[in-house]
Design a protein around this motif. Structure first.
Motif, PDB file in Angstrom:
ATOM      1  N   LEU A 100       0.721  -1.142  -0.111  1.00  0.00           N
ATOM      2  CA  LEU A 100      -0.054  -0.303  -0.016  1.00  0.00           C
ATOM      3  C   LEU A 100       0.788   1.271   0.038  1.00  0.00           C
ATOM      4  O   LEU A 100       2.019   1.183   0.662  1.00  0.00           O
ATOM      5  CB  LEU A 100      -0.964  -0.029   1.240  1.00  0.00           C
ATOM      6  CG  LEU A 100      -1.810  -1.114   1.458  1.00  0.00           C
ATOM      7  CD1 LEU A 100      -2.569  -0.553   2.497  1.00  0.00           C
ATOM      8  CD2 LEU A 100      -2.726  -1.438   0.389  1.00  0.00           C
ATOM      9  N   GLY A 101       0.153   2.463  -0.408  1.00  0.00           N
ATOM     10  CA  GLY A 101       0.875   3.606  -0.356  1.00  0.00           C
ATOM     11  C   GLY A 101      -0.044   4.401   0.257  1.00  0.00           C
ATOM     12  O   GLY A 101      -1.427   4.675   0.077  1.00  0.00           O
ATOM     13  N   HIS A 102       0.474   5.308   0.891  1.00  0.00           N
ATOM     14  CA  HIS A 102      -0.300   6.394   1.976  1.00  0.00           C
ATOM     15  C   HIS A 102       0.064   8.013   1.670  1.00  0.00           C
ATOM     16  O   HIS A 102      -0.788   8.669   2.178  1.00  0.00           O
ATOM     17  CB  HIS A 102      -0.168   6.030   3.335  1.00  0.00           C
ATOM     18  CG  HIS A 102      -0.402   4.466   3.623  1.00  0.00           C
ATOM     19  ND1 HIS A 102      -1.904   4.159   3.906  1.00  0.00           N
ATOM     20  CD2 HIS A 102       0.256   3.532   3.664  1.00  0.00           C
ATOM     21  CE1 HIS A 102      -1.735   2.846   4.220  1.00  0.00           C
ATOM     22  NE2 HIS A 102      -0.502   2.332   4.127  1.00  0.00           N
ATOM     23  N   THR A 103       0.807   7.952   1.073  1.00  0.00           N
ATOM     24  CA  THR A 103       1.327   9.541   0.772  1.00  0.00           C
ATOM     25  C   THR A 103       1.567   9.674  -0.858  1.00  0.00           C
ATOM     26  O   THR A 103       1.806   8.709  -1.568  1.00  0.00           O
ATOM     27  CB  THR A 103       2.576  10.002   1.487  1.00  0.00           C
ATOM     28  OG1 THR A 103       3.635   9.210   0.987  1.00  0.00           O
ATOM     29  CG2 THR A 103       2.150   9.640   3.059  1.00  0.00           C
TER      30      THR A 103
ATOM     31  N   ILE B  13       6.174   3.641  -5.676  1.00  0.00           N
ATOM     32  CA  ILE B  13       5.529   2.605  -6.058  1.00  0.00           C
ATOM     33  C   ILE B  13       5.567   2.280  -7.412  1.00  0.00           C
ATOM     34  O   ILE B  13       5.804   1.488  -8.060  1.00  0.00           O
ATOM     35  CB  ILE B  13       3.950   2.338  -5.529  1.00  0.00           C
ATOM     36  CG1 ILE B  13       4.152   1.901  -4.265  1.00  0.00           C
ATOM     37  CG2 ILE B  13       3.195   1.615  -6.295  1.00  0.00           C
ATOM     38  CD1 ILE B  13       2.695   2.051  -3.407  1.00  0.00           C
ATOM     39  N   GLU B  14       5.235   3.736  -8.285  1.00  0.00           N
ATOM     40  CA  GLU B  14       5.435   3.683  -9.669  1.00  0.00           C
ATOM     41  C   GLU B  14       6.555   3.232 -10.263  1.00  0.00           C
ATOM     42  O   GLU B  14       6.771   2.635 -11.131  1.00  0.00           O
ATOM     43  CB  GLU B  14       4.734   4.855 -10.013  1.00  0.00           C
ATOM     44  CG  GLU B  14       3.317   5.087 -10.426  1.00  0.00           C
ATOM     45  CD  GLU B  14       2.875   6.324 -10.826  1.00  0.00           C
ATOM     46  OE1 GLU B  14       3.533   6.903 -11.888  1.00  0.00           O
ATOM     47  OE2 GLU B  14       1.865   6.735 -10.395  1.00  0.00           O
TER      48      GLU B  14
ATOM     49  N   VAL C 158      -5.454   5.059   2.425  1.00  0.00           N
ATOM     50  CA  VAL C 158      -4.800   4.196   1.291  1.00  0.00           C
ATOM     51  C   VAL C 158      -5.097   5.051  -0.145  1.00  0.00           C
ATOM     52  O   VAL C 158      -6.126   5.303  -0.387  1.00  0.00           O
ATOM     53  CB  VAL C 158      -5.642   2.753   1.134  1.00  0.00           C
ATOM     54  CG1 VAL C 158      -5.120   1.974   0.167  1.00  0.00           C
ATOM     55  CG2 VAL C 158      -5.357   2.284   2.460  1.00  0.00           C
ATOM     56  N   LEU C 159      -3.964   5.467  -0.543  1.00  0.00           N
ATOM     57  CA  LEU C 159      -4.086   6.214  -1.970  1.00  0.00           C
ATOM     58  C   LEU C 159      -4.068   5.185  -3.212  1.00  0.00           C
ATOM     59  O   LEU C 159      -4.251   5.667  -4.394  1.00  0.00           O
ATOM     60  CB  LEU C 159      -2.926   7.338  -1.980  1.00  0.00           C
ATOM     61  CG  LEU C 159      -3.159   8.337  -1.166  1.00  0.00           C
ATOM     62  CD1 LEU C 159      -1.937   9.332  -1.371  1.00  0.00           C
ATOM     63  CD2 LEU C 159      -4.446   8.859  -1.102  1.00  0.00           C
ATOM     64  N   GLY C 160      -3.378   3.970  -2.748  1.00  0.00           N
ATOM     65  CA  GLY C 160      -3.266   3.064  -3.904  1.00  0.00           C
ATOM     66  C   GLY C 160      -2.069   1.991  -3.344  1.00  0.00           C
ATOM     67  O   GLY C 160      -2.052   1.806  -2.507  1.00  0.00           O
ATOM     68  N   ALA C 161      -1.731   1.003  -4.329  1.00  0.00           N
ATOM     69  CA  ALA C 161      -0.967   0.001  -4.116  1.00  0.00           C
ATOM     70  C   ALA C 161      -0.191  -0.406  -5.152  1.00  0.00           C
ATOM     71  O   ALA C 161      -0.487  -0.078  -6.363  1.00  0.00           O
ATOM     72  CB  ALA C 161      -1.661  -1.262  -3.348  1.00  0.00           C
TER      73      ALA C 161
END
Lengths: 416, 109
Positions: free
Chosen positions: A121-124, A131-132, A170-173
């Motif tokens: 997960l990404g939170h910021t 992550i990208e 949770v902004l994405g993952a």
């Protein structure tokens, strides 16, 4: 070795399963071996198995002070993935993932490898940029991965808290679909049984108390069962690697720390993938038995205690309760610690040493389980040929002098 | 969780007030440019990592914000002493072994 099959299961059911052959022998140590592997965990047993199977070296003993697979192999959270950032690391872990795919067939032992996917997960915003970058790097290295947004995460894990009003939303993952989990004990037992079938001696309850050298070369080990001669000694002792190195006056770039994990009471199936978060430090999956398997962090200080601080558990559980509010009333069943061998660049050391015939495979730190088959496979090559396997070459201990570190801290979504 | 005595604050505080900052008494090479890469690596990365008595630095982050040293057993987690920077430990692996020997001899006699 008798082959396990559906038919053998049926046959043995007729005699109430009382006549199964022992999975491995319990031999007394011989006077001398070609290779002694110190440490009967997953990595040590995998090394023995591939030494025998791939390289035909069968005059091998695995010497274990406790029982097989009783250290970190029994204490980890069983996650298998290969989405590491740097070429060297991702190739090593992906080599391992390839071996995982056929491991049950290869060993004739069900290691219950389940490719249920892993979310990091990404939170910021910075998390998402990292992550990208990592997913792009993975794809260039032929490792599957996609970047998901909040809705994409919610689709895979409907029970996750997707509110944007929480402290770390949770902004994405990143999503690696080929990642998953395996049954940790079965991995050790499968490799043990496989190695034993080639004639490797598995010697348990036998602690190595000294490594004996003559003129800069290894000649054997002193153990609680007496001296055992060896042309080569391979230390695969995780948290105790520093203790092994000190026996021959070496130091390693490793510090040993307790890492904790815990499991809940068994509950009905609710989570069919693995969720990890680097930023809030949580990772959780659900075992086939139904318990939530949760990884907490390492203690900040060196320790060999196989237990950790309560505040570390509290920190992880508070993060999990925010991500999964419905877990807040699940009771935890057991908690434990393992002593992990952390390296400055969060990558392993698979290497010869300045002492002839002495090899180390250590420094896997908080993430060695996933590498078990790959680690054993490349280390066996290194032992057999006295020269590093191409995938293991970048992980030589020399990298700390040359400066060619492989910095996987944070970059790999490693949550410690 | 440890309860740690800060030698500057002269109080016992909870571990969460502190940060662990690694092995103590590591001396920075006086002339880094003149030493070998191996010697520099040894200074930067290589550690004794003992199973037993360990001298280590702690930082009282949520207190006086000063560094101090501690002598701690990495097996039992017992903190034998904490002492100010610049001081030497009074408890070491050697003194512990000597104490154990004395105790043993006392039992025998």
């Amino acid at each position: 070795m008798k082959k396990y099959s559906g038919f053998s299961l049926f046959k043995h059911s007729l005699s109430h399963h009382e006549n199964w052959q022992a999975a491995w022998r319990s031999p007394q140590p011989k006077k001398e071996y070609d290779v002694i592997i110190v440490g009967g965990g997953g990595h040590g047993l995998a090394t023995a198995y591939y030494l025998a199977k791939v390289h035909g070296i069968t005059n091998v003993a695995v010497v274990e002070k406790g029982y097989l697979g009783g250290g970190n192999t029994a204490r980890n959270t069983t996650i298998v993935r290969s989405n590491y950032l740097w070429d060297e690391a991702s190739k090593l872990y992906d080599h391992s993932l390839d071996l995982w795919k056929d491991l049950s067939q290869d060993l004739n032992y069900n290691v219950m490898f389940s490719q249920r996917g892993v979310l990091n997960l990404g939170h910021t915003l910075q998390d998402m940029r990292d992550i990208e970058r990592r997913v792009n790097a993975n794809r260039l290295n032929g490792i599957d991965g996609v970047v998901l947004d909040t809705a994409g995460v919610k689709e895979i894990v409907p029970i996750i808290n997707d509110s944007q009003d929480i402290r770390y939303p949770v902004l994405g993952a990143s999503w690696q679909a080929t990642a998953g989990v395996a049954r940790h004990d079965a991995v050790a037992w499968g490799f043990a049984r496989g190695a034993d079938s080639f004639g490797v001696d598995l010697i348990q309850q036998c602690e190595v108390v000294d490594i004996v050298t003559e003129e800069g070369a290894v000649v054997g080990v002193k153990t609680t069962l007496g001296f055992i001669g060896a042309k080569k000694v391979a230390c695969v002792t995780a948290g105790n690697s520093g203790v092994m190195a000190a026996m021959v006056g070496l130091r390693l770039p490793i510090e040993s720390r307790p890492l904790q994990a815990l499991v809940s009471e068994p509950i009905k199936p609710i989570l069919d993938t693995v969720v990890m978060s680097n930023a809030v430090h949580a990772y959780v999956s659900q075992s086939d038995k139904g318990d939530l398997v949760i990884g907490a962090g390492t203690d900040s200080y060196n320790g060999y205690g196989q237990r950790g601080s309560f505040n570390v558990v509290e920190h992880t559980l508070s993060a999990i309760c925010e991500l999964f509010p419905m877990f807040s009333r699940v009771r935890m069943n057991r908690a434990w610690g393992g002593v992990v061998d952390t390296c400055p660049d969060a990558c392993p050391i698979i290497s010869k040493t300045s002492i002839k015939g002495l090899f180390f495979n250590c420094g896997w730190g908080t993430g060695g389980f996933k590498a078990t088959p790959g680690s054993g496979h490349v280390f066996a090559h290194t032992l057999a040929h006295d020269e590093a396997h191409p995938l293991a070459a970048p992980f030589s201990i020399d990298r700390f002098s040359t400066g060619h570190l492989i910095d996987e801290h944070g970059a790999a979504g490693v949550a410690h | 969780m440890h309860h740690i005595y800060c030698p500057y604050c002269e109080e016992i505080r909870e571990e969460e007030e502190y940060s662990y900052t690694g092995e103590a008494h590591i001396e920075r090479p006086k002339d880094p440019a003149s030493i070998s890469d191996d010697a520099w690596a040894n200074y930067i990365f290589f550690r004794t990592n003992p199973r037993g008595i360990h001298h280590e630095m702690w930082y009282h982050a949520a207190g006086c914000r000063r560094y101090f040293n501690a002598t701690r057993d990495t097996n039992s987690y017992q903190i034998h002493e904490t002492y100010k920077m610049g001081e030497l430990p009074t408890v070491t692996a050697k003194t512990i072994a000597a104490d154990a020997l004395t105790a043993l001899q006392g039992e025998v006699s």
